[in-house]
Motif scaffolding. Structure first.
Motif, short mmCIF file in Angstrom:
data_model
loop_
_atom_site.label_atom_id
_atom_site.label_comp_id
_atom_site.label_asym_id
_atom_site.label_seq_id
_atom_site.Cartn_x
_atom_site.Cartn_y
_atom_site.Cartn_z
N ILE A 162 30.49 35.33 44.96
CA ILE A 162 29.56 36.35 43.88
C ILE A 162 30.50 37.17 43.06
CG2 ILE A 162 28.06 38.23 43.98
CD1 ILE A 162 26.75 37.61 46.63
N ARG A 163 31.42 37.53 43.53
CA ARG A 163 32.53 38.18 42.51
C ARG A 163 33.07 37.47 41.44
NH1 ARG A 163 35.03 43.06 44.34
NH2 ARG A 163 36.81 42.43 43.58
N ARG A 196 31.34 34.52 40.50
CA ARG A 196 30.46 34.23 39.52
C ARG A 196 30.27 35.26 38.46
NH1 ARG A 196 28.20 31.65 44.29
NH2 ARG A 196 27.01 33.51 44.78
N LEU A 197 30.06 36.75 39.07
CA LEU A 197 30.06 37.89 38.01
C LEU A 197 31.06 38.17 37.21
CD1 LEU A 197 28.77 40.36 40.37
CD2 LEU A 197 27.32 39.38 38.58
N TRP A 254 33.52 46.06 32.69
CA TRP A 254 33.07 44.73 33.25
C TRP A 254 34.05 43.59 32.89
CZ3 TRP A 254 28.07 41.56 32.08
CH2 TRP A 254 27.76 40.46 33.23
N SER A 261 36.76 41.53 35.02
CA SER A 261 36.47 40.09 35.21
C SER A 261 37.94 39.38 34.95
CB SER A 261 35.38 39.65 34.26
OG SER A 261 36.18 39.39 32.79
#
Length: 209
Positions: free
Chosen positions: A11-12, A14-15, A170, A174
């Protein structure tokens, strides 16, 4: 069935990938001029498209077309050009194309805010080029462009746009999460974006008024 511990890293990632693509430099450089032009032209659709697209096309679409084509031919690792050594040509293309747009803005009598915006982007590109190849430090362009854009949006639309810094955080996260940059590189990019991108915009907007 995957456990929670194995699902979380996925999930991390993908985010992180979403942030890296949605908040990529080319997206900011395409969208920001249109958003700024909308306000500074008094919400005039024709002028917004004219001045906004001059900056967006020369600063984003033309360079990105060259970069994507080069990536497909294997000239660099991806359209994000994460390898420091491969950034010279993309930087040169970006600077040359945006410089042409800058000249068009001046010759065409564009609003001073648009001229200041293009100048700020040019300064950031030249600084990033010097840092990347002079100091051999792979400063994060994602962080630099996002942070500079946030300052400009706050100036044009007001302090409530400080919320944009959530997006800056964000995208910085990333780049580190994906292993494309270190914390130092995204921190340097953020500081440079605020000081150079935002600072040059604020200074020139005041001088040209």
């Amino acid at each position: 069935m995957p456990t929670q511990s194995t699902e979380a890293p996925g999930i991390r990632r993908r985010l992180a990938r979403i942030a890296t693509e949605v908040l990529a430099p080319w997206v900011w450089v395409l969208g920001l001029p249109l958003v700024v032009a909308w306000k500074v032209t008094g919400f005039h659709v024709g002028e917004t498209l004219l001045w906004g697209l001059i900056v967006g096309v020369t600063g984003s679409l033309i360079p990105m077309a060259v970069i994507v084509r080069g990536a497909k031919k294997g000239k660099w690792d991806s359209h994000h050009v994460t390898d420091r050594a491969g950034r010279l040509v993309p930087f040169a293309v970006c600077i040359g194309s945006l410089a042409a747009g800058f000249v068009i803005l001046i010759a065409g009598g564009a609003p001073h805010e648009m001229i200041a915006l293009a100048a700020a982007e040019l300064v950031c590109l030249v600084a990033a080029l010097a840092i990347t190849f002079g100091w051999k430090f792979k400063i994060s362009m994602h962080a630099m462009v996002a942070a500079g854009a946030a300052v400009m949006l706050i100036r044009v639309y007001g302090p409530w746009l400080a919320l944009v810094f959530l997006g800056v955080g964000w995208v910085c996260w990333s780049r580190v999460e994906l292993g494309d940059h270190t914390r130092a590189e995204v921190t340097a990019g953020t500081v440079a974006g605020v000081v150079l991108g935002g600072g040059v915009y604020l200074a020139l907007e005041t001088v040209l008024t």
